[in-house]
Design an enzyme around this catalytic site. Structure first.
Site, PDB file in Angstrom:
ATOM      1  N   GLU A  93      16.784  63.100  29.254  1.00 33.97           N
ATOM      2  CA  GLU A  93      18.208  63.397  29.247  1.00 33.97           C
ATOM      3  C   GLU A  93      18.982  62.394  28.410  1.00 33.97           C
ATOM      4  O   GLU A  93      18.584  61.239  28.238  1.00 33.97           O
ATOM      5  CB  GLU A  93      18.749  63.465  30.652  1.00 33.97           C
ATOM      6  CG  GLU A  93      18.494  62.226  31.456  1.00 33.97           C
ATOM      7  CD  GLU A  93      18.818  62.419  32.930  1.00 33.97           C
ATOM      8  OE1 GLU A  93      18.760  63.549  33.419  1.00 33.97           O
ATOM      9  OE2 GLU A  93      19.135  61.410  33.570  1.00 33.97           O
ATOM     10  N   CYS A 106      24.266  57.560  25.634  1.00 31.43           N
ATOM     11  CA  CYS A 106      23.183  56.868  26.336  1.00 31.43           C
ATOM     12  C   CYS A 106      21.902  57.656  26.102  1.00 31.43           C
ATOM     13  O   CYS A 106      21.814  58.837  26.453  1.00 31.43           O
ATOM     14  CB  CYS A 106      23.522  56.806  27.822  1.00 31.43           C
ATOM     15  SG  CYS A 106      22.202  56.063  28.790  1.00 31.43           S
ATOM     16  N   CYS A 113       8.990  56.130  33.330  1.00 30.00           N
ATOM     17  CA  CYS A 113       8.958  54.685  33.086  1.00 30.00           C
ATOM     18  C   CYS A 113       7.890  54.060  33.967  1.00 30.00           C
ATOM     19  O   CYS A 113       7.727  54.445  35.125  1.00 30.00           O
ATOM     20  CB  CYS A 113      10.321  54.067  33.391  1.00 30.00           C
ATOM     21  SG  CYS A 113      10.362  52.297  33.040  1.00 30.00           S
ATOM     22  N   CYS A 117      10.982  50.231  39.046  1.00 31.77           N
ATOM     23  CA  CYS A 117      12.046  49.526  39.787  1.00 31.77           C
ATOM     24  C   CYS A 117      12.355  50.341  41.043  1.00 31.77           C
ATOM     25  O   CYS A 117      12.473  51.562  40.978  1.00 31.77           O
ATOM     26  CB  CYS A 117      13.284  49.365  38.920  1.00 31.77           C
ATOM     27  SG  CYS A 117      12.940  48.410  37.432  1.00 31.77           S
ATOM     28  N   CYS A 120      15.321  52.978  41.275  1.00 34.29           N
ATOM     29  CA  CYS A 120      15.558  53.810  40.096  1.00 34.29           C
ATOM     30  C   CYS A 120      14.807  55.137  40.226  1.00 34.29           C
ATOM     31  O   CYS A 120      13.586  55.143  40.435  1.00 34.29           O
ATOM     32  CB  CYS A 120      15.105  53.052  38.847  1.00 34.29           C
ATOM     33  SG  CYS A 120      15.088  54.077  37.379  1.00 34.29           S
ATOM     34  N   GLY A 167      13.355  55.039  30.673  1.00 26.98           N
ATOM     35  CA  GLY A 167      12.370  54.206  29.988  1.00 26.98           C
ATOM     36  C   GLY A 167      12.810  52.779  29.750  1.00 26.98           C
ATOM     37  O   GLY A 167      13.993  52.444  29.825  1.00 26.98           O
ATOM     38  N   GLU A 168      11.830  51.938  29.467  1.00 29.78           N
ATOM     39  CA  GLU A 168      12.073  50.544  29.087  1.00 29.78           C
ATOM     40  C   GLU A 168      11.875  50.469  27.567  1.00 29.78           C
ATOM     41  O   GLU A 168      10.733  50.558  27.079  1.00 29.78           O
ATOM     42  CB  GLU A 168      11.086  49.628  29.836  1.00 29.78           C
ATOM     43  CG  GLU A 168      10.938  48.228  29.270  1.00 29.78           C
ATOM     44  CD  GLU A 168      12.241  47.447  29.140  1.00 29.78           C
ATOM     45  OE1 GLU A 168      12.925  47.248  30.143  1.00 29.78           O
ATOM     46  OE2 GLU A 168      12.566  47.034  27.997  1.00 29.78           O
ATOM     47  N   SER A 199      18.923  47.877  26.282  1.00 33.50           N
ATOM     48  CA  SER A 199      18.931  47.388  27.658  1.00 33.50           C
ATOM     49  C   SER A 199      17.491  47.179  28.134  1.00 33.50           C
ATOM     50  O   SER A 199      16.681  48.095  28.066  1.00 33.50           O
ATOM     51  CB  SER A 199      19.626  48.422  28.536  1.00 33.50           C
ATOM     52  OG  SER A 199      19.444  48.112  29.882  1.00 33.50           O
ATOM     53  N   SER A 221      19.011  44.194  32.579  1.00 31.40           N
ATOM     54  CA  SER A 221      19.043  44.792  33.913  1.00 31.40           C
ATOM     55  C   SER A 221      18.605  43.724  34.898  1.00 31.40           C
ATOM     56  O   SER A 221      17.413  43.554  35.140  1.00 31.40           O
ATOM     57  CB  SER A 221      18.074  45.976  33.975  1.00 31.40           C
ATOM     58  OG  SER A 221      18.518  46.999  33.137  1.00 31.40           O
ATOM     59  N   LEU A 222      19.553  43.014  35.449  1.00 29.46           N
ATOM     60  CA  LEU A 222      19.214  41.868  36.303  1.00 29.46           C
ATOM     61  C   LEU A 222      18.921  42.308  37.742  1.00 29.46           C
ATOM     62  O   LEU A 222      17.825  42.114  38.246  1.00 29.46           O
ATOM     63  CB  LEU A 222      20.364  40.857  36.269  1.00 29.46           C
ATOM     64  CG  LEU A 222      20.128  39.561  37.017  1.00 29.46           C
ATOM     65  CD1 LEU A 222      19.010  38.756  36.391  1.00 29.46           C
ATOM     66  CD2 LEU A 222      21.409  38.733  37.072  1.00 29.46           C
ATOM     67  N   HIS A 223      19.907  42.863  38.396  1.00 28.87           N
ATOM     68  CA  HIS A 223      19.790  43.515  39.724  1.00 28.87           C
ATOM     69  C   HIS A 223      19.420  42.600  40.889  1.00 28.87           C
ATOM     70  O   HIS A 223      19.497  43.018  42.040  1.00 28.87           O
ATOM     71  CB  HIS A 223      18.800  44.700  39.693  1.00 28.87           C
ATOM     72  CG  HIS A 223      19.078  45.672  38.593  1.00 28.87           C
ATOM     73  ND1 HIS A 223      20.309  46.273  38.429  1.00 28.87           N
ATOM     74  CD2 HIS A 223      18.305  46.125  37.563  1.00 28.87           C
ATOM     75  CE1 HIS A 223      20.269  47.070  37.368  1.00 28.87           C
ATOM     76  NE2 HIS A 223      19.080  46.984  36.818  1.00 28.87           N
ATOM     77  N   ASN A 299      23.466  54.612  43.133  1.00 32.67           N
ATOM     78  CA  ASN A 299      23.656  56.056  43.212  1.00 32.67           C
ATOM     79  C   ASN A 299      22.497  56.636  44.035  1.00 32.67           C
ATOM     80  O   ASN A 299      21.384  56.730  43.529  1.00 32.67           O
ATOM     81  CB  ASN A 299      23.655  56.600  41.770  1.00 32.67           C
ATOM     82  CG  ASN A 299      23.938  58.069  41.731  1.00 32.67           C
ATOM     83  OD1 ASN A 299      24.657  58.593  42.573  1.00 32.67           O
ATOM     84  ND2 ASN A 299      23.355  58.759  40.765  1.00 32.67           N
ATOM     85  N   CYS A 342      22.160  59.212  36.092  1.00 29.47           N
ATOM     86  CA  CYS A 342      20.802  59.168  35.586  1.00 29.47           C
ATOM     87  C   CYS A 342      19.803  59.968  36.430  1.00 29.47           C
ATOM     88  O   CYS A 342      19.742  59.833  37.636  1.00 29.47           O
ATOM     89  CB  CYS A 342      20.379  57.706  35.573  1.00 29.47           C
ATOM     90  SG  CYS A 342      18.858  57.451  34.741  1.00 29.47           S
TER      91      CYS A 342
HETATM   92  S1  SF4 Z   1      15.503  50.704  35.924  1.00 24.97           S
HETATM   93 FE1  SF4 Z   1      14.829  50.997  33.786  1.00 24.97          FE
HETATM   94  S2  SF4 Z   1      12.963  49.746  33.634  1.00 24.97           S
HETATM   95 FE2  SF4 Z   1      13.333  50.056  35.834  1.00 24.97          FE
HETATM   96  S3  SF4 Z   1      12.116  51.881  36.369  1.00 24.97           S
HETATM   97 FE3  SF4 Z   1      14.206  52.565  35.862  1.00 24.97          FE
HETATM   98  S4  SF4 Z   1      14.082  53.135  33.690  1.00 24.97           S
HETATM   99 FE4  SF4 Z   1      12.311  51.820  34.137  1.00 24.97          FE
END
Ligand code: SF4
Length: 373
Positions: A93, A106, A113, A117, A120, A167-168, A199, A221-223, A299, A342
């Protein structure tokens, strides 16, 4: 027969090599980039500044193949979202978010991925494959073209591109770098390097490598603000913990020719990473990093096990960071009426595809197949 080259996939340098190999002058590469990326043309016959003989030669050895659009929706607030099906059947997407002074696209860099995470929804789908250069830049092509008005000069609606979709990006390094080269090239999308943002969740060696070949803007992407929590939320942290990651971000920023800030992405999860102790830790962690912090309220998605924090907790966290001297924004939800967050649209399309496949299988078994469901 040798496979045709998809010209959509060629970086400016590779496009020049391609034309030289054909026995043409390098300026043909600039013409071709302009046709494809500035004028949205995918038919050699319409490229009137190339001779008939060259167009015939191109048709023999090359093609311009675009991603297949399976869904395009525009929200009442102008947010636009596409689901594109890739060869092999999986979908990705792409989202366009218009704002007063800019339009941000975006885009995705992989199907699924591998980094898993825990908060996610993409990570939960697992990893399918890397996107090719054509599939990455194809998202910019499709989005740019969707705003074209026949007979009128193209208006630049997309001013910013962020690689923050599925994706990364650093795990698909070469393709992402080539696609970004096309975004930045004057004969293609001509975007400013400040307005293309990669990112990453923190693949440290690749971040170091990126600094050698590119100077786009960076989002991290710290989190989480300590290794124990980040190991759970962003498992790549076990390999590249904060004490390696933060210096790598600083080194990347130091290499940039201007004084640019990194964007720190921080998904706020109720009672997981939104306590005042996390503000204290973040302030220490980022004290020497030129940055702005973008807070993203979690989300929720099914079986995530996490909750969105209340607005009180959200504002309390933001204000506490402000008081520490940080620039802090809260990502507002856009395109609610089209499920623009997302992963939501891909989920819908893939559910429908799965339902169709199940239906077809059932009908095949009972001998009454009708694929138009
Ligand atoms: S936050 Fe980014 S790196 Fe982590 S699983 Fe989701 S898409 Fe992959």
């Amino acid at each position: 027969m040798t496979e045709k080259v998809n010209l959509l996939s060629l970086s400016p340098k590779k496009m020049a090599d391609f034309f030289v190999e054909l026995g043409e002058k390098p300026f043909r590469a600039q013409q071709m980039l302009k046709w494809i990326h500035q004028l949205g043309e995918d038919n050699f016959d319409n490229m009137t500044n190339m001779s008939k003989a060259l167009r015939a030669k191109l048709a023999e050895v090359a093609e311009i193949t675009l991603p297949e659009i399976v869904l395009e929706k525009t929200s009442t607030d102008g947010t636009r979202k596409w689901v594109m099906r890739m060869p092999g059947g999986s979908s990705i997407e792409t989202v366009f978010i218009p704002e007063k002074d800019r339009g941000t696209l975006c885009i995705s860099s992989q199907i699924g991925c591998a980094l898993d995470c825990s908060f996610c929804s993409t990570g939960k789908q697992g990893f399918n494959r890397d996107l090719s250069v054509a599939e990455i830049i194809g998202q910019v092509f499709v989005a740019s073209k969707s705003f074209d008005v026949p007979g009128e000069r193209r208006e630049r609606k997309i001013t910013n591109v962020v690689l923050m979709g599925m994706g990364e990006p650093l795990m698909n390094f070469d393709n992402v770098v080539d696609a970004m080269d096309i975004m930045l090239d004057d004969f293609a999308y001509s975007l400013s390097k400040r307005r293309v943002t990669l990112s990453t969740s923190g693949v440290v060696p690749m971040l170091e490598k990126l600094g050698d070949v590119s100077d786009v803007s960076l989002a991290l992407s710290l989190h989480a603000t300590n290794n124990e929590l980040r190991d759970q939320l962003v498992p790549i942290n076990k390999k590249y913990p904060l004490e390696k990651l933060i210096p790598a971000v600083k080194t990347y920023l130091d290499k940039l020719p201007d004084r640019r800030k990194a964007t720190i992405e921080y998904t706020l999860i109720n009672k997981v990473n939104d306590e005042m102790e996390h503000v204290e830790e973040m302030a220490k962690l980022l004290k020497d990093v030129p940055c702005k912090i973008n807070l993203i309220p979690f989300n929720p998605f099914p079986h995530s096990g996490y909750e969105r924090p209340s607005n009180n907790r959200l504002y309390r966290f933001r204000d506490a960071l402000h008081n520490k001297g940080f620039i802090v924004t809260i990502r507002t939800t856009r395109g609610d009426d089209i499920d623009a967050a997302c992963g939501q649209l891909v989920g819908q399309v893939e559910d429908k595809t799965r339902r169709q496949e199940q239906y077809i299988k059932l009908k095949e078994l009972t001998g009454t197949v009708n694929k138009h469901v």
